[in-house]
Write a protein that holds these residues in place. Structure first.
Motif, PDB file in Angstrom:
ATOM      1  N   PRO A 193       0.802  -1.228   0.000  1.00 50.33           N
ATOM      2  CA  PRO A 193       0.000   0.000   0.000  1.00 50.33           C
ATOM      3  C   PRO A 193       0.835   1.277   0.000  1.00 50.33           C
ATOM      4  CG  PRO A 193      -1.018  -1.608   1.443  1.00 50.33           C
ATOM      5  CD  PRO A 193       0.297  -2.211   0.994  1.00 50.33           C
ATOM      6  N   ASN A 235      -3.565   6.173  -3.215  1.00 50.28           N
ATOM      7  CA  ASN A 235      -4.950   5.694  -3.125  1.00 50.28           C
ATOM      8  C   ASN A 235      -5.013   4.172  -3.220  1.00 50.28           C
ATOM      9  OD1 ASN A 235      -5.919   8.440  -3.139  1.00 50.28           O
ATOM     10  ND2 ASN A 235      -5.549   8.452  -5.352  1.00 50.28           N
ATOM     11  N   TRP A 236      -4.253   3.511  -2.365  1.00 47.35           N
ATOM     12  CA  TRP A 236      -4.095   2.063  -2.479  1.00 47.35           C
ATOM     13  C   TRP A 236      -5.418   1.318  -2.375  1.00 47.35           C
ATOM     14  CZ3 TRP A 236      -5.632  -1.399   1.172  1.00 47.35           C
ATOM     15  CH2 TRP A 236      -5.907  -0.906   2.454  1.00 47.35           C
ATOM     16  N   TYR A 237      -6.331   1.813  -1.565  1.00 49.96           N
ATOM     17  CA  TYR A 237      -7.585   1.085  -1.370  1.00 49.96           C
ATOM     18  C   TYR A 237      -8.377   1.020  -2.672  1.00 49.96           C
ATOM     19  CZ  TYR A 237     -11.912  -0.514   0.759  1.00 49.96           C
ATOM     20  OH  TYR A 237     -13.025  -1.246   1.080  1.00 49.96           O
ATOM     21  N   GLN A 275      -6.791  -1.301  -5.562  1.00 54.03           N
ATOM     22  CA  GLN A 275      -6.817  -2.756  -5.448  1.00 54.03           C
ATOM     23  C   GLN A 275      -7.563  -3.422  -6.607  1.00 54.03           C
ATOM     24  OE1 GLN A 275      -7.041  -4.288  -1.049  1.00 54.03           O
ATOM     25  NE2 GLN A 275      -8.312  -2.454  -1.193  1.00 54.03           N
TER      26      GLN A 275
END
Length: 257
Positions: A155, A160-162, A165
């Motif tokens: 992450p 903006n890793w979320y 995904q």
């Protein structure tokens, strides 16, 4: 030993932006370049052959597509191209310089580009690389694989890793591939040997103010076998000057060629 990897997104355009003058100034032992988008025969001009370096190219049959290179200050014992599977060898995605105790490769993985067909190609490429890495562990030499892997490892390696995904470059199967490489097989993410900070990116989208805002991803790596990973002395992401949407990644190793 200083090794620099850089995705140029077109070597001819990068040359016009001063790439080779910059390379001479950096004085690295090896440069691993990716995404040349040019044939070897188009690179005969002196601008592509800076003094003090030997240039080795591996291009793709298709025009303006892929291609990798290694620039060597020291004469290698051998140059190898390809990895023995079609998705690599027919698309100009790997070239390797062999020295006495170490091999350094320049690699360009496909990009899924959020397209199901292209992602399937990328997934197949990763399967081949997984098998290749296992074979590498049985060889009696050290390796560094430099280039664009088009995968953010964790992450902290992507904005903006979320949300990402669900996007190519940070999909669960891509991160699982890296977990196998680093955690199970013991290869070393050399940059993280000396830099644990967040938001250390090597690529930024071309739109809006992504570079200024540092909204990007760490997609470029130097991946070393375990013993050689212990030799990392310094690491730096060189953001400027800019030759493409990627930054150069420099790693210094406690090793003489």
């Amino acid at each position: 030993m200083r090794v620099i990897t850089l995705n140029v997104q077109g070597i001819q355009q990068a040359a016009e932006r001063g790439l080779f003058d910059w390379m001479v100034q950096q004085d690295a032992d090896l440069y691993c370049l990716q995404d040349l988008r040019a044939k070897a025969y188009q690179l005969d001009d002196a601008i592509y052959h800076p003094a003090g370096y030997q240039a080795h190219f591996f291009d793709a049959p298709e025009d303006n597509y892929s291609g990798v290179a290694i620039y060597c200050k020291h004469q290698p014992k051998a140059i190898m191209s390809g990895l023995g599977f079609e998705l690599c060898d027919f698309h100009g995605r790997y070239i390797q310089a062999d020295y006495d105790k170490i091999s350094i490769g320049s690699i360009l993985l496909p990009s899924g580009e959020n397209d199901l067909q292209k992602q399937a190609v990328k997934n197949e490429f990763m399967e081949h690389m997984h098998a290749f890495f296992k074979k590498t562990l049985r060889k009696r030499r050290q390796f560094i694989f430099c280039g664009t892997w088009n995968i953010a490892r964790e992450p902290r390696d992507v904005s903006n890793w979320y949300v990402n995904q669900k996007n190519s470059g940070f999909l669960p199967e891509e991160r699982a591939f890296f977990r196998d490489v680093f955690d199970e097989m013991g290869f070393v993410d050399t940059f993280r040997q000396v830099n644990q900070a967040d938001r250390q990116f090597t690529w930024w989208p071309s739109y809006n103010r992504a570079f200024e805002l540092n909204e990007g991803a760490r997609l470029d790596y130097q991946i070393a076998t375990a013993d050689f990973g212990k030799k990392v002395r310094a690491a730096k992401i060189i953001k400027e000057p800019r030759f493409s949407n990627h930054a150069a990644l420099m790693i210094e190793y406690d090793h003489d060629l």
